[in-house]
Design a protein around this motif. Structure first.
Motif, mmCIF file in Angstrom:
data_model
loop_
_atom_site.group_PDB
_atom_site.id
_atom_site.type_symbol
_atom_site.label_atom_id
_atom_site.label_comp_id
_atom_site.label_asym_id
_atom_site.label_seq_id
_atom_site.Cartn_x
_atom_site.Cartn_y
_atom_site.Cartn_z
ATOM 1 N N ASN A 256 0.769 -1.385 -0.158
ATOM 2 C CA ASN A 256 -0.037 0.129 0.268
ATOM 3 C C ASN A 256 0.709 1.052 -0.222
ATOM 4 N N VAL A 257 2.151 0.966 -0.056
ATOM 5 C CA VAL A 257 3.067 2.510 0.613
ATOM 6 C C VAL A 257 3.787 2.624 -0.634
ATOM 7 N N VAL A 258 4.456 1.716 -0.876
ATOM 8 C CA VAL A 258 5.842 1.460 -2.049
ATOM 9 C C VAL A 258 5.616 1.737 -3.394
ATOM 10 N N ASP A 259 3.727 1.469 -3.651
ATOM 11 C CA ASP A 259 3.858 1.652 -5.139
ATOM 12 C C ASP A 259 4.711 1.014 -6.774
ATOM 13 N N ALA A 260 4.641 -0.816 -5.574
ATOM 14 C CA ALA A 260 5.539 -0.987 -6.871
ATOM 15 C C ALA A 260 4.708 -2.422 -7.311
ATOM 16 N N ALA A 290 12.618 2.018 -9.638
ATOM 17 C CA ALA A 290 12.504 3.390 -8.953
ATOM 18 C C ALA A 290 11.219 3.652 -9.564
ATOM 19 N N ASN A 291 10.047 4.445 -8.836
ATOM 20 C CA ASN A 291 8.748 4.609 -9.457
ATOM 21 C C ASN A 291 8.688 5.922 -9.359
ATOM 22 N N ASP A 292 8.120 7.542 -9.653
ATOM 23 C CA ASP A 292 8.093 8.215 -9.928
ATOM 24 C C ASP A 292 8.473 9.166 -8.878
ATOM 25 N N TRP A 293 8.097 9.043 -7.817
ATOM 26 C CA TRP A 293 8.394 9.073 -5.900
ATOM 27 C C TRP A 293 9.836 8.892 -5.377
ATOM 28 N N GLY A 392 -2.331 -8.568 -7.693
ATOM 29 C CA GLY A 392 -2.138 -9.800 -8.592
ATOM 30 C C GLY A 392 -0.839 -9.555 -8.724
ATOM 31 N N ASN A 393 -0.251 -8.236 -8.861
ATOM 32 C CA ASN A 393 1.585 -8.050 -8.463
ATOM 33 C C ASN A 393 2.086 -8.548 -6.828
#
Length: 442
Positions: A256-260, A290-293, A392-393
């Protein structure tokens, strides 16, 4: 004012009822009720009775016919089935709630999606990498018209939002790693031997479903409602042990936090491999891009007594049975489902860099978890927190860790292709072998 709120307000003021444009009534139901099939009417199925009483339950399915009388008291107009494949062919079903054994989850989810049905699936969504990918890909093609949710209902606890806010607002600086763990320890030597015969109204062969044949033993079904899964989910043919049990809830704190999305590598170690039983003690580690943040991070899962190292001797992580920890450049956040601890770390961790968000920017409560899905079934412009992409991820990554554990080496993973690039034997473990006559894509 947002359009949806304007419509609701206008309707209230005029005495009119204006439904969202995406709403659809059940084919044979009055008003805006959904025609719902409940597959698995006992155990977790009982937890959905009150919610479903507000809808139109048209089908009940269970491999144990002894469970029908109680269910029919609540839903007297429903048709009954013992085989979920026949149940899903009932033409008037709009939505499915599935509470069966773990090894049938991906099958029922995918078959329901193939029939354009909304799906609420108890966790885990799948027990193999291939299953997770097939179900996710199928839903992504239909996500604008079908609502999905995986039963990680703890996600509705407001602490999930508070932990996300702390990390995203910079309370621990730049996020570098995240850890989740569970300490449940249920040990089994192997599959149970043949013992007795199934009760006359219990269809054991249908319970086995796509899994390889095993003899009946009442020990697989010795638990009470809601806990019976602890009698069988540790066996490879029926589940993925801790990961499919509390792991799906606990890793959700991190997810819920990491947006992976998906990792580029996986490695794991644990107790000696048992071909019958999933490990009790195990730890797996993943490199996520990495992602956008945030930059690239290492995500870890620990189970059965294996634990991450505590940042301070006076913080005993083992006191948290199921919890998570986030490591940043300037501190840690440690949490369980309902509470959180901020631990600044280092001489420059003075918190002057941390600006808590304004009250009007605080993430709102999710509300009733199952109702969020029902609302999205009736207006598919609405989103659900744990849809088949998000869930699913997460389960694909966790189950990939078990593949690394079985392969005994660090795996390089091509997430786009769903392939391990440095271990042919590991690729063979990405899928399950099914009994003849059972297909994942029916």
């Amino acid at each position: 004012m947002q359009r949806r709120q304007f419509l609701k307000t206008t309707a209230a003021g005029t005495g009119l009822l204006i439904l969202p444009s995406g709403a659809r009534a059940g084919k044979n139901a009055p008003g805006n009720k959904l025609n719902v099939a409940l597959i698995g009417v006992w155990g977790r199925g009982l937890a959905h009775y009150d919610m479903l009483a507000e809808e139109n339950v048209v089908a009940l399915c269970d491999v144990n016919e002894a469970r029908f009388p109680e269910a029919l008291k609540r839903f007297p107009n429903a048709k009954t089935y013992i085989d979920w494949r026949k149940c899903l062919d009932q033409k008037d079903i709009d939505a499915v709630v599935c509470c069966t054994a773990d090894h049938t989850h991906a099958f029922i989810a995918n078959w329901a999606l193939n029939r354009d049905m909304h799906v609420y699936m108890e966790k885990p969504l799948a027990i193999s990498v291939e299953e997770a990918r097939v179900v996710r890909a199928n839903w992504l093609k239909k996500k604008t018209k079908l609502a999905t949710q995986v039963g990680m209902q703890r996600h509705a606890m407001q602490n999930f939002n508070r932990v996300r806010e702390l990390i995203h607002d910079g309370a621990i600086g730049e996020l570098t790693a995240a850890y989740a763990w569970g300490d449940r320890q249920i040990r089994r030597a192997g599959y149970l031997p043949a013992e007795g015969q199934p009760p006359a109204d219990f269809h054991f062969d249908l319970w086995l479903g796509p899994s390889p044949e095993h003899p009946y033993n009442p020990g697989y079904f010795s638990g009470g409602a809601g806990m019976n899964c602890l009698s069988w989910n540790m066996f490879w043919d029926f589940g993925v042990g801790q990961i499919g049990d509390m792991g799906s809830h606990t890793m959700d704190l991190v997810w819920n936090v990491v947006d992976a999305q998906l990792p580029t590598s996986a490695e794991a170690k644990g107790e000696e491999f048992n071909p019958d039983v999933t490990p009790v003690e195990c730890q797996s580690h993943f490199e996520n891009p990495a992602n956008d943040w945030r930059g690239p991070i290492r995500i870890s899962w620990y189970q059965g007594g294996a634990m991450p190292q505590s940042p301070k001797p006076y913080v005993d992580l083992k006191k948290i049975g199921h919890g998570a920890m986030f490591k940043g450049s300037k501190g840690y956040v440690i949490c369980d489902f309902g509470s959180r601890l901020l631990l600044p770390f280092g001489d420059n961790a003075d918190l002057t860099y941390y600006k808590p968000r304004a009250e009007d920017k605080v993430l709102p409560p999710l509300g009733h978890f199952q109702k969020q899905w029902l609302d999205a079934c009736k207006d598919t412009s609405l989103k659900t927190a744990c849809d088949f992409e998000y869930s699913g991820n997460m389960i694909e990554q966790l189950v990939l860790g078990l593949v690394a554990y079985r392969a005994g080496k660090k795996l390089d993973y091509d997430a786009a292709a769903g392939r391990v690039t440095n271990s042919p034997e590991a690729n063979d473990l990405l899928r399950r072998q099914y009994r003849p006559g059972w297909t994942l894509d029916g």
